[in-house]
Structures are given as structure tokens and as C-alpha cells.
Design a protein around this motif. Sequence first.
Motif, short mmCIF file in Angstrom:
data_model
loop_
_atom_site.label_atom_id
_atom_site.label_comp_id
_atom_site.label_asym_id
_atom_site.label_seq_id
_atom_site.Cartn_x
_atom_site.Cartn_y
_atom_site.Cartn_z
N MET A 1 6.56 -7.40 -4.43
CA MET A 1 6.24 -7.33 -5.63
C MET A 1 5.26 -6.22 -6.03
O MET A 1 4.78 -5.78 -5.15
N HIS A 2 4.66 -6.42 -7.18
CA HIS A 2 3.70 -5.23 -7.81
C HIS A 2 2.64 -5.52 -6.79
O HIS A 2 1.90 -6.57 -6.72
N ILE A 3 1.93 -4.36 -6.12
CA ILE A 3 0.82 -4.26 -5.24
C ILE A 3 0.80 -5.22 -4.07
O ILE A 3 -0.32 -5.08 -3.55
N SER A 4 1.81 -5.68 -3.91
CA SER A 4 1.87 -6.44 -2.70
C SER A 4 1.76 -5.61 -1.33
O SER A 4 1.35 -6.07 -0.14
N ASP A 5 2.22 -4.26 -1.54
CA ASP A 5 2.39 -3.39 -0.37
C ASP A 5 1.10 -2.90 -0.09
O ASP A 5 0.56 -2.06 0.71
N MET A 6 -0.19 -3.22 -1.04
CA MET A 6 -1.30 -2.57 -0.84
C MET A 6 -2.22 -3.09 0.38
O MET A 6 -2.99 -2.49 1.03
#
Length: 276
Positions: free
Chosen positions: A86-91
Motif C-alpha cells: 500500500m501507500h509508502i509501504s515500499d519505503m
Amino acid sequence: MLCGVAEHEFEKFQYNNYYVSGRFLDFENPVEVVMIYRSNYTNSSAALVNSDSSSVFVSAATYSEALVNAGGEVYLFESRQKPYTMHISDMQFFIGIHRESVHTTDMDILDRFYSKMLVNFTKFGEPSPNWQKYDPAKMNFLSLEVDSDRKIEPRMENGFHEELVNFWMIDMFELDQNITEQKKNGNLPVGFLPTEKSISTSASVAVSTINSPTTTTINVPKTNETEEFSTLSPISENYAIYQQWWFPVLILLALLVLIFVFLILKKHINTEYEPI
């Protein structure tokens, strides 16, 4: 440019600021457009995700196309790592924050890929020799997912959220223009905001597909003072910083810091010249 999104973005979030959600494409009637989309079309098909996720996907596609048309190069990707991206989880793969609660060895493989991708892009302007530059005609992108059991690895795909992009860029823009036209003709009252009732009985919007995009129409009859309107409070376009709730708090903290620094300096000066 290296541009990326997450597979599910804001899928699990419900952000109720219609004005902000509707501004990502500069609609003339952002509140009305987003209210109609949310009431009639969100999740009506697998492609038509909620408006907040739509803003991310459509923006990525339009920005990428604009940069390519201006002579630039774009490498577009979408993170799809399981169990859920989800949003920013790949940060976590970029700078190590927002670590997942469930960790797999496949994530370690993808982590190393991210590291090499960023280093290559920084040094050579190309993240990977097998990563094709974005072509607006193909809408090609790199799907970032590793699944050793199913033999899945990062791969190129075409049609980046094509149905969703077409729907917003064709149908919803047509809807926005129709609302503006009817306001000019006096068919819509000043301050009109569609309610669930008015949408279901008065608005007719055709859903586009990749192969046969259709136009969008809205037919709302003239209303009188007794008709039902939205209970939402008026949306103001004035978002000045000094009107935000946190602005006075920020000013107070700044003053406290200045007073503290002043006292420290004053004490230091008095100590320096104190007679022995």
C-alpha cells in the motif's frame, strides 16, 4: 525520472475531503465530480479504485506522459510485493522505514533489487538494462514482485491502469464540463452539491472501457428551495497557512525557543564578564 506507485495505495483508507481529492486533475467542479464518482463508480469494476488511489495512479500516468512528450525519460514502476503493498509501504526498500509485520526471504531479494536499481539510476541514469523507458502509447511499466515459489520476478507490463486513466481523463472530464455548462445555463442552483438522492435519480454517467470509451452526461432538473441538498459544509478555496489550527501552536513554540535561546545567551554573557 524514476516514478513509482504501490499496488493498493489508499485502498484501505477513506479520506472524506472531496475538494482535495478532486483537485488532482484541476476539475472546475472538484467536489461534485468526486462525490458522483464515489457514490456511483468506486469499486464498480476492478479497475475503478477509490478516488484517492485514482489520484495517485492517474497522476503517475499523466506526469510520465508529459515528461516524455517534453523530451525527458521516465522509468515507471508499481510495487506489488505480497502479502500487501500500500501507500509508502515500499519505503522499507528505499530507506528502511515502515517495516512490515510479516517478513519473507522474497522481500530480501526485492530489497537488493531496489538497492541496485537506485544506485544504477543515480550513476548511469538507467535503473536496469532490461527496464524499458516509458512509452505513452504502450503505458509500459515494471511490475515489482518476487515470488520464488511461483517463479515470479520483476517484469515489464503494458497498460498502466489504462481503464482507470481513460475513465478519469475522458468520462469524468466530460462530466465536469457538463456540470459547468448546466451551472451557466441556470439548470443547477448556486452551491449545488449532489446528494445520494439527486445522483441516483438525476445523474446519468456512462462508464468507459478501454475498447469503447463513452461520453459522460449529467441531467439535473431545476430545483427549488424545498429540494434536498448536501449536508456538507461549504468548501472554501482559501487554505492560507495562518488559518490552519496548528499555526498558533507553531508560533508559540517558536517564541518559546527564542526566549530560551535569549536566556542562555544572556547567562553566558553575564558569566563571561563577571569579575573574579
